[in-house]
Design an enzyme around this catalytic site. Structure first.
Site, PDB file in Angstrom:
ATOM      1  N   THR A  27      34.005  64.541  38.753  1.00 40.80           N
ATOM      2  CA  THR A  27      33.232  63.245  39.113  1.00 40.80           C
ATOM      3  C   THR A  27      31.899  63.573  39.691  1.00 40.80           C
ATOM      4  O   THR A  27      31.715  64.359  40.611  1.00 40.80           O
ATOM      5  CB  THR A  27      34.059  62.312  39.792  1.00 40.80           C
ATOM      6  OG1 THR A  27      35.438  62.130  39.124  1.00 40.80           O
ATOM      7  CG2 THR A  27      33.408  61.087  39.948  1.00 40.80           C
ATOM      8  N   LYS A  93      34.493  68.035  49.335  1.00 43.10           N
ATOM      9  CA  LYS A  93      34.254  66.673  48.069  1.00 43.10           C
ATOM     10  C   LYS A  93      34.591  65.426  48.434  1.00 43.10           C
ATOM     11  O   LYS A  93      35.041  65.345  49.486  1.00 43.10           O
ATOM     12  CB  LYS A  93      35.278  67.480  47.068  1.00 43.10           C
ATOM     13  CG  LYS A  93      34.780  68.714  46.472  1.00 43.10           C
ATOM     14  CD  LYS A  93      35.476  69.088  45.245  1.00 43.10           C
ATOM     15  CE  LYS A  93      35.727  68.206  44.282  1.00 43.10           C
ATOM     16  NZ  LYS A  93      34.465  67.419  43.595  1.00 43.10           N
ATOM     17  N   GLU A 102      40.631  64.422  41.989  1.00 45.98           N
ATOM     18  CA  GLU A 102      40.020  65.552  41.802  1.00 45.98           C
ATOM     19  C   GLU A 102      40.919  66.656  42.186  1.00 45.98           C
ATOM     20  O   GLU A 102      41.267  67.733  41.737  1.00 45.98           O
ATOM     21  CB  GLU A 102      38.573  65.607  42.499  1.00 45.98           C
ATOM     22  CG  GLU A 102      37.545  64.766  41.908  1.00 45.98           C
ATOM     23  CD  GLU A 102      36.357  64.592  42.936  1.00 45.98           C
ATOM     24  OE1 GLU A 102      35.339  64.307  42.198  1.00 45.98           O
ATOM     25  OE2 GLU A 102      36.411  64.889  43.923  1.00 45.98           O
TER      26      GLU A 102
HETATM   27  C1  5RP Z   1      33.137  63.161  43.759  1.00 43.65           C
HETATM   28  C2  5RP Z   1      32.833  64.423  44.226  1.00 43.65           C
HETATM   29  C3  5RP Z   1      31.396  65.140  43.589  1.00 43.65           C
HETATM   30  O1  5RP Z   1      31.794  66.141  43.160  1.00 43.65           O
HETATM   31  C4  5RP Z   1      30.464  65.244  44.687  1.00 43.65           C
HETATM   32  O2  5RP Z   1      30.230  64.325  45.486  1.00 43.65           O
HETATM   33  C5  5RP Z   1      29.267  65.995  44.163  1.00 43.65           C
HETATM   34  O3  5RP Z   1      28.672  64.744  43.542  1.00 43.65           O
HETATM   35  P1  5RP Z   1      27.090  65.239  42.975  1.00 43.65           P
HETATM   36  O4  5RP Z   1      27.646  66.151  41.692  1.00 43.65           O
HETATM   37  O5  5RP Z   1      26.638  63.919  42.398  1.00 43.65           O
HETATM   38  O6  5RP Z   1      26.248  66.042  43.642  1.00 43.65           O
HETATM   39  O7  5RP Z   1      33.476  64.969  44.988  1.00 43.65           O
HETATM   40  O8  5RP Z   1      34.177  62.621  44.583  1.00 43.65           O
END
Ligand code: 5RP
Length: 217
Positions: A27, A93, A102
């Site tokens: 995500t 994360k 995840e």
């Molecule tokens: C979501 C996550 C994402 O992998 C993390 O926040 C990184 O996000 P982005 O790719 O928008 O920088 O853990 O729960």
């Protein structure tokens, strides 16, 4: 290159790991690039197991079948982003709130390829507020326990996870022993899971960078 272009570069480099079958998909904005690129080779895969309603929606829009993890068993590959990674590929994360699913999909996968722009690589995890998913009735109890551990929790007010829970974002933790802290936080009654991914960290980290993607294993 701006940060988004670096995220896309990392997502492109992750395509080399796609080798048919069912793909685990994470995500976030970096993974959104991966999903869009995956659409171009969707004929080579059977479908995806998704870590969030948002990613499921994007996958379906591209005509990629979204499959139930219970129906497919273990996965060969999981691709996801991160808010922070150290050189051992322990991650923080959950900035997007999808940390529990995840962690489940990561645990079900043989290889976890993490994609990010180079700014996500840090010496010590913890500058990014650590997300912790909590059962709603335990929010204050868990917050008090986290304060005792030296953290400063903030309720992500108005946000409900895909699992119907709340998130505490914890500042002020210098995560020097990621595996130990992951276990400690996950053991607090009311915690569903914390955003430290160290017990099952990434196997490969692809970082988008000015000179081209770099890879840590
Ligand atoms: C979501 C996550 C994402 O992998 C993390 O926040 C990184 O996000 P982005 O790719 O928008 O920088 O853990 O729960």
């Amino acid at each position: 290159m701006d940060q988004d272009a670096l995220k896309k570069q990392a997502a492109e480099a992750a395509l080399q790991y796609v080798d048919g079958g069912v793909i685990g998909v994470g995500t976030g904005s970096t993974v959104n690039h991966f999903i869009d690129l995956l659409a171009g080779i969707k004929g080579r895969i059977e479908g995806a197991v998704s870590s969030s309603e948002a990613s499921s929606e994007r996958l379906r829009q591209h005509g990629i079948p979204v499959l139930d993890l219970n129906a497919v068993g273990d996965l060969a590959l999981y691709v996801d982003g991160a808010d922070e990674s150290n050189k051992d590929l322990a991650l923080v994360k959950g900035g997007g709130g999808a940390l529990t699913r995840e962690k489940i999909v990561a645990a079900a996968s043989e290889r976890f390829v993490c994609i990010a722009d180079a700014s996500k690589l840090v010496d010590v995890l913890g500058a990014f507020p650590l997300p912790v998913e909590v059962i709603p009735m335990a929010r204050s109890l868990v917050a008090r326990q986290i304060v005792k551990l030296g953290g400063t929790p903030a309720w992500r007010e108005g946000y409900v996870t895909d699992n119907g829970n709340v998130i505490l974002d914890v500042q002020g933790l210098q995560i020097l022993e990621p595996k130990a802290l992951e276990q400690q936080l996950n053991n607090l009654p009311g915690v569903v899971t914390c955003g430290i991914f160290a017990l099952r960290g990434a196997d490969v980290l692809i970082l988008g960078a000015e000179g081209g993607p770099t890879m840590l294993k």
